[in-house]
Motif scaffolding. Structure first.
Motif, mmCIF file in Angstrom:
data_model
loop_
_atom_site.group_PDB
_atom_site.id
_atom_site.type_symbol
_atom_site.label_atom_id
_atom_site.label_comp_id
_atom_site.label_asym_id
_atom_site.label_seq_id
_atom_site.Cartn_x
_atom_site.Cartn_y
_atom_site.Cartn_z
ATOM 1 N N GLN A 244 6.011 -0.824 -13.294
ATOM 2 C CA GLN A 244 5.158 -1.425 -14.180
ATOM 3 C C GLN A 244 5.641 -2.115 -15.199
ATOM 4 O O GLN A 244 6.702 -1.406 -15.849
ATOM 5 N N GLN A 272 1.123 -4.031 -12.321
ATOM 6 C CA GLN A 272 0.938 -2.761 -11.935
ATOM 7 C C GLN A 272 1.482 -2.427 -10.655
ATOM 8 O O GLN A 272 0.649 -2.868 -9.684
ATOM 9 N N PHE A 276 -1.923 -4.780 -8.583
ATOM 10 C CA PHE A 276 -2.637 -6.096 -9.507
ATOM 11 C C PHE A 276 -1.624 -6.679 -10.320
ATOM 12 O O PHE A 276 -0.639 -6.000 -10.855
ATOM 13 N N SER A 277 -1.833 -7.754 -10.867
ATOM 14 C CA SER A 277 -1.192 -8.374 -11.897
ATOM 15 C C SER A 277 -2.279 -9.209 -12.763
ATOM 16 O O SER A 277 -3.006 -9.992 -12.435
ATOM 17 N N ASN A 278 -2.061 -9.076 -14.189
ATOM 18 C CA ASN A 278 -2.876 -9.619 -15.076
ATOM 19 C C ASN A 278 -2.144 -10.840 -15.945
ATOM 20 O O ASN A 278 -1.195 -10.457 -16.387
ATOM 21 N N SER A 304 -6.791 -12.093 -13.264
ATOM 22 C CA SER A 304 -6.199 -10.985 -12.599
ATOM 23 C C SER A 304 -6.060 -11.300 -11.000
ATOM 24 O O SER A 304 -7.095 -11.410 -10.273
ATOM 25 N N VAL A 306 -5.301 -9.597 -7.110
ATOM 26 C CA VAL A 306 -5.238 -7.977 -6.934
ATOM 27 C C VAL A 306 -4.400 -8.284 -5.526
ATOM 28 O O VAL A 306 -4.789 -8.982 -4.415
ATOM 29 N N SER A 313 -10.453 -2.107 -7.806
ATOM 30 C CA SER A 313 -9.863 -3.139 -8.497
ATOM 31 C C SER A 313 -10.443 -4.384 -7.690
ATOM 32 O O SER A 313 -10.637 -4.297 -6.476
ATOM 33 N N GLU A 394 -10.568 -1.316 -12.594
ATOM 34 C CA GLU A 394 -9.228 -0.578 -12.977
ATOM 35 C C GLU A 394 -8.461 -1.598 -13.652
ATOM 36 O O GLU A 394 -7.540 -1.319 -14.761
ATOM 37 N N ASN A 395 -8.408 -2.941 -13.174
ATOM 38 C CA ASN A 395 -7.540 -3.763 -13.789
ATOM 39 C C ASN A 395 -7.786 -4.327 -14.833
ATOM 40 O O ASN A 395 -7.089 -5.503 -15.216
ATOM 41 N N GLU A 396 -9.086 -3.964 -15.483
ATOM 42 C CA GLU A 396 -9.289 -4.697 -16.761
ATOM 43 C C GLU A 396 -9.435 -3.604 -17.864
ATOM 44 O O GLU A 396 -9.598 -3.828 -19.066
#
Length: 501
Positions: A244, A272, A276-278, A304, A306, A313, A394-396
């Motif tokens: 992470q 993460q 995913f990546s933001n 975001s 995924v 996600s 989950e990714n937000e």
């Protein structure tokens, strides 16, 4: 009082001081004479008066009585001092008061209160000594020093004191005011501080799954006022030791084009694992509403991606707009600075994926230090974030945990739609180089995806050691969920080195 003088003028000054002293003691009928030839001072104090009645004939005097006032003679010096202060605050700093026609009739002491008022003053010039490149916009918008307003000594003192909140300067001596015939000059004695800051920390904890030591860390570089503009540039990188990572770049330009508006820009990248990546970019405009109060509005765009699809996600883009308020009051003492800070942001967002979902969010931050003694302090910090939505990915979600948000837990290990934390420390200064502190943190977390709630806490000890390389901070903290027995294997050691250059 001296009995011998080197000159007649010195003796005359001493005589005037003696007269003032006799007046303060209530001896208004005294006789003080000076013989020039033999330099002898003759004092006849006369009878002491316990009270005096003052008569007012000067229309310029702004008092709470109109014609006369009786008071004890011991109260007279403070009474006259307050009149002079009111005159100064009204823009007449050179006004003087005096008693004339002092009379004693049948043991009743009376006098007329006289005011000699000079012309009203305004600060003509503000002159910086010691740091000529000091950004002048901070005088107008941060300290609120204004050359168009009437001179007020008390207000000037408060406003110049507020400059002490700026970490990149030090006032080397109190401000001075020079009155000339045509101008009033305010002199500020300022020295530039180099407060570029590098903070790196490493966290050590055991990983029970693989039975190995896990290492996480942070690099935090803050560059401040290198261009003599009051600007700040920040670089931040965090890894939690478990795939992470967080990368953040930010910049702030205060008082753009000498206006009360400051601009801030931020870029953040969070990844993460392989899930995913933001990526988010934000732009904020801040208005200085008062000395310690600012209002801001922020626009943020987040996308975001995924990598590995999961039920919780989904890829999305999100645009948000928020309105915030920040209050900060700081006193920079060497050992234990006093800080009061409050921030609140309220906003709305629109998440776009297969559908469009309207959301709202609130973040609140509060920090307060309570000084118990010169070497003891209680530190409290609270953070609350709330996300309201019809559904959640989950990714937000918000992420917290770690040295900055909840000690004794892995960095960014807790995903929440609602959370609130309270970080507490009792600090004890042992020497100028060593401070120890307790650690007791509390947190509440709610995750709407799995409809779970958690109450968490951590306990521990810490120490700050001043070295030639900077300040070394050690924190041992053990975190667990309420109702569970703490395990020693959950203890995390955080080592932080803070260097200023």
């Amino acid at each position: 009082m001296k009995t011998e003088f080197d000159s007649f003028s010195e003796a005359q000054e001493s005589l005037n001081r003696l007269k003032d002293s006799l007046h303060k003691e209530g001896y208004f009928q005294h006789i003080v004479s000076l013989t020039k030839n033999n330099q002898l001072i003759k004092v006849t104090p006369g009878n002491r008066s316990d009270s005096i009645t003052l008569y007012i004939k000067d229309k310029n005097l702004q008092l709470d009585f109109t014609k006369k006032k009786s008071l004890a003679t011991t109260e007279l010096p403070e009474f006259l001092k307050n009149i002079t202060k009111k005159e100064s605050d009204a823009g007449y700093p050179l006004s003087t008061t005096s008693l004339i026609n002092i009379r004693l009739n049948d043991n009743e002491l009376t006098a007329e209160l006289h005011l000699e008022r000079k012309r009203q003053r305004k600060v003509s010039n503000i002159l910086i000594k010691g740091y000529p490149k000091f950004p002048k916009s901070f005088l107008k918008h941060y300290a609120r020093l204004d050359t168009t307003k009437t001179f007020n000594r008390s207000e000037i003192q408060k406003k110049t004191d507020n400059l002490n909140n700026l970490l990149f300067i030090t006032q080397t001596k109190p401000p001075e005011i020079l009155f000339t015939k045509d101008s009033t000059n305010l002199y500020l004695y300022i020295e530039k501080n180099n407060i570029n800051q590098f903070e790196g920390f490493i966290g050590f904890a055991s990983d029970e799954e693989i039975n190995k030591l896990r290492i996480d860390g942070v690099i935090d570089l803050q560059l401040t006022n290198n261009f003599n503009y009051g600007e700040s540039l920040n670089f931040y990188y965090k890894s939690n030791g478990e795939n992470q990572q967080t990368l953040e770049l930010s910049a702030r330009l205060p008082y753009l084009f000498k206006s009360p508006i400051s601009l801030s820009a931020n870029f953040n990248l969070f990844r993460q694992d392989s899930l995913f990546s933001n990526t988010s970019q934000s732009l904020s405009a801040e208005f200085q509403a008062a000395q310690n109060l600012s209002i801001n509005t922020t626009y943020n765009h987040t996308s975001s991606n995924v990598t590995t699809s999961t039920p919780d996600s989904n890829p999305f883009t999100k645009n948000s707009l928020s309105l915030g308020l920040t209050y900060t009051n700081r006193k920079n003492y060497i050992l234990l600075p006093q800080i009061t800070q409050f921030k609140i942001d309220i906003g709305g967002a629109r998440r776009i994926d297969q559908n469009t979902n309207s959301q709202s969010f609130t973040t609140i931050e509060a920090l307060k230090t309570f000084t118990i003694s010169s070497k003891q302090q209680l530190y409290l910090e609270s953070n609350t974030s709330i996300l309201n939505s019809e559904d959640y990915y989950e990714n937000e979600l918000f992420r917290f945990g770690g040295i900055k948000t909840l000690r004794g837990f892995k960095e960014n290990s807790i995903f929440s739609s609602i959370y609130s934390t309270l970080l507490t420390e009792f600090r004890q200064v042992l020497t100028n180089e060593l401070t120890i502190n307790s650690i007791f943190d509390l947190a509440y977390s709610k995750n709407h995806i799995n409809n779970s709630e958690s109450y968490l806490y951590s306990i521990g000890l810490g120490a700050s050691i001043v070295t030639q390389s900077g300040t070394l901070k050690l924190n041992f903290a053990n975190g667990t969920t309420l109702g569970n027995t703490p395990k020693f294997s959950n203890t995390i050691l955080h080592l932080t080195l803070l260097t200023q250059f």
